[in-house]
Design a protein around this motif. Structure first.
Motif, mmCIF file in Angstrom:
data_model
loop_
_atom_site.group_PDB
_atom_site.id
_atom_site.type_symbol
_atom_site.label_atom_id
_atom_site.label_comp_id
_atom_site.label_asym_id
_atom_site.label_seq_id
_atom_site.Cartn_x
_atom_site.Cartn_y
_atom_site.Cartn_z
ATOM 1 N N SER A 157 -36.275 11.820 -81.883
ATOM 2 C CA SER A 157 -35.573 10.548 -81.969
ATOM 3 C C SER A 157 -35.073 10.082 -80.609
ATOM 4 O O SER A 157 -34.792 10.880 -79.713
ATOM 5 C CB SER A 157 -34.378 10.681 -82.920
ATOM 6 O OG SER A 157 -33.600 9.500 -82.929
ATOM 7 N N LEU B 269 -32.034 8.390 -78.616
ATOM 8 C CA LEU B 269 -30.586 8.289 -78.763
ATOM 9 C C LEU B 269 -30.095 7.000 -78.116
ATOM 10 O O LEU B 269 -30.371 6.735 -76.948
ATOM 11 C CB LEU B 269 -29.894 9.495 -78.116
ATOM 12 C CG LEU B 269 -30.304 10.871 -78.630
ATOM 13 C CD1 LEU B 269 -29.548 11.960 -77.876
ATOM 14 C CD2 LEU B 269 -30.058 10.984 -80.131
ATOM 15 N N ARG C 175 -23.394 4.576 -77.980
ATOM 16 C CA ARG C 175 -22.469 4.329 -79.083
ATOM 17 C C ARG C 175 -21.182 3.723 -78.532
ATOM 18 O O ARG C 175 -20.569 4.284 -77.633
ATOM 19 C CB ARG C 175 -22.161 5.634 -79.821
ATOM 20 C CG ARG C 175 -23.421 6.337 -80.319
ATOM 21 C CD ARG C 175 -23.114 7.592 -81.089
ATOM 22 N NE ARG C 175 -24.345 8.250 -81.543
ATOM 23 C CZ ARG C 175 -24.404 9.077 -82.573
ATOM 24 N NH1 ARG C 175 -23.303 9.386 -83.259
ATOM 25 N NH2 ARG C 175 -25.551 9.625 -82.930
ATOM 26 N N TYR D 27 -23.024 9.036 -75.953
ATOM 27 C CA TYR D 27 -24.263 9.403 -76.637
ATOM 28 C C TYR D 27 -24.017 10.645 -77.489
ATOM 29 O O TYR D 27 -23.122 11.444 -77.202
ATOM 30 C CB TYR D 27 -25.363 9.715 -75.628
ATOM 31 C CG TYR D 27 -25.905 8.534 -74.872
ATOM 32 C CD1 TYR D 27 -27.063 7.889 -75.293
ATOM 33 C CD2 TYR D 27 -25.273 8.080 -73.716
ATOM 34 C CE1 TYR D 27 -27.585 6.813 -74.584
ATOM 35 C CE2 TYR D 27 -25.783 6.998 -73.004
ATOM 36 C CZ TYR D 27 -26.940 6.369 -73.445
ATOM 37 O OH TYR D 27 -27.443 5.304 -72.744
ATOM 38 N N ALA D 28 -24.866 10.813 -78.502
ATOM 39 C CA ALA D 28 -24.867 12.072 -79.234
ATOM 40 C C ALA D 28 -25.267 13.185 -78.268
ATOM 41 O O ALA D 28 -26.093 12.995 -77.371
ATOM 42 C CB ALA D 28 -25.853 12.008 -80.394
ATOM 43 N N LEU E 215 -35.828 5.174 -83.638
ATOM 44 C CA LEU E 215 -34.668 5.829 -84.241
ATOM 45 C C LEU E 215 -35.068 6.708 -85.415
ATOM 46 O O LEU E 215 -35.877 6.313 -86.252
ATOM 47 C CB LEU E 215 -33.661 4.788 -84.730
ATOM 48 C CG LEU E 215 -32.952 3.950 -83.671
ATOM 49 C CD1 LEU E 215 -32.232 2.773 -84.324
ATOM 50 C CD2 LEU E 215 -31.968 4.809 -82.889
ATOM 51 N N GLU F 267 -29.900 9.204 -86.610
ATOM 52 C CA GLU F 267 -29.334 8.383 -85.527
ATOM 53 C C GLU F 267 -29.009 6.987 -86.036
ATOM 54 O O GLU F 267 -27.975 6.409 -85.688
ATOM 55 C CB GLU F 267 -30.319 8.321 -84.357
ATOM 56 C CG GLU F 267 -29.845 7.491 -83.174
ATOM 57 C CD GLU F 267 -28.756 8.148 -82.338
ATOM 58 O OE1 GLU F 267 -28.355 7.553 -81.327
ATOM 59 O OE2 GLU F 267 -28.290 9.263 -82.703
#
Length: 263
Positions: A2, A4, A7, A41-42, A96, A100
């Motif tokens: 995925s 990212l 956010r 970010y994750a 995505l 996510e």
């Protein structure tokens, strides 16, 4: 793997929303950006999206918006076309994964940082539910990705054709029940396939759809939809739709008979 996305966390998102909701589309266009100092970010799960990819995504969404009248006022029909086209675009190109895409803060970043002008053009009333992703079924972009994801059919020559079957309100009826229904793309596709087949005969389609979904919810209490082959699943869904139609027609018969007797 995925991609990212950045956010934008709630505190900064609320601040931007309060500032932006009173600006014109032209002023918002000057505020667009590909990064934000407060974005995070994750930690794991994929590669961070490149800024040039965000720029290309913005360019593509703006192009679709212009076809619908952006930055000027538009019609409901044109905005519905915008929704369908952007849903497909986001799902096809953003990279995505569902995990996510379930993160509300990535959609907030897109709406308030990358595409604030398009976001506030799409929803002139500018209520916070459309921008702050409190509920993904209402978010300007998040709802479109999920709608496309749930109807996407890799076996079809037109994988997103089912986007044309239901409008936003009707689709929300399905997605609002996502824990039991909307979480299974196979089941959602079957629902849309069967719904497209039936003749409502002047019945209230909203009420009919709600009854149809309630029957599927009851059926799902003792049946695993995911274990059924497509033909079996379609047969079960079709049976539930048929039962709803019969029930609604039965409710109408006494009323018509009474009116005929009075005439």
């Amino acid at each position: 793997m995925s991609v990212l996305f950045p956010r934008l966390l709630p505190r900064q998102a609320h601040k931007l929303y309060e500032e932006y909701k009173s600006l014109t589309i032209e002023e918002l266009e000057q505020r667009t950006a590909l990064r934000h100092d407060s974005a995070v970010y994750a930690a794991t799960g994929g590669d961070r999206v490149r800024e040039k990819d965000l720029a290309q995504l913005r360019q593509a969404v703006v192009a679709v918006a212009r076809e619908a009248g952006f930055p000027n006022r538009s019609t409901p029909a044109a905005k519905n076309d915008f929704d369908r086209n952007v849903g497909e675009l986001l799902h096809r190109t953003a990279g995505l994964a569902p995990a996510e895409a379930a993160a509300r803060d990535i959609w907030v970043f897109l709406a308030l940082v990358v595409l604030p002008d398009v976001s506030f053009w799409r929803f002139e009333k500018r209520t916070d539910e459309r921008f702050l992703a409190k509920d993904l079924t209402r978010h300007v972009f998040g709802r479109l990705w999920w709608r496309a994801h749930l109807v996407h059919d890799t076996d079809s020559s037109d994988p997103y054709a089912a986007l044309n079957i239901l409008g936003e309100g009707a689709f929300d009826q399905i997605y609002a029940r996502r824990r039991a229904l909307g979480g299974s793309p196979q089941l959602v596709r079957s629902i849309l396939h069967v719904w497209n087949e039936i003749e409502t005969g002047g019945l209230n389609e909203t009420d009919l759809l709600k009854d149809f979904l309630k029957r599927l919810l009851r059926l799902g209490a003792f049946m695993s939809f995911e274990t059924l082959h497509n033909e079996q699943l379609n047969a079960e869904v079709r049976r539930a739709a048929h039962d709803s139609l019969q029930a609604f027609h039965a409710e109408r018969l006494p009323r018509h008979a009474l009116e005929h007797a009075r005439g």
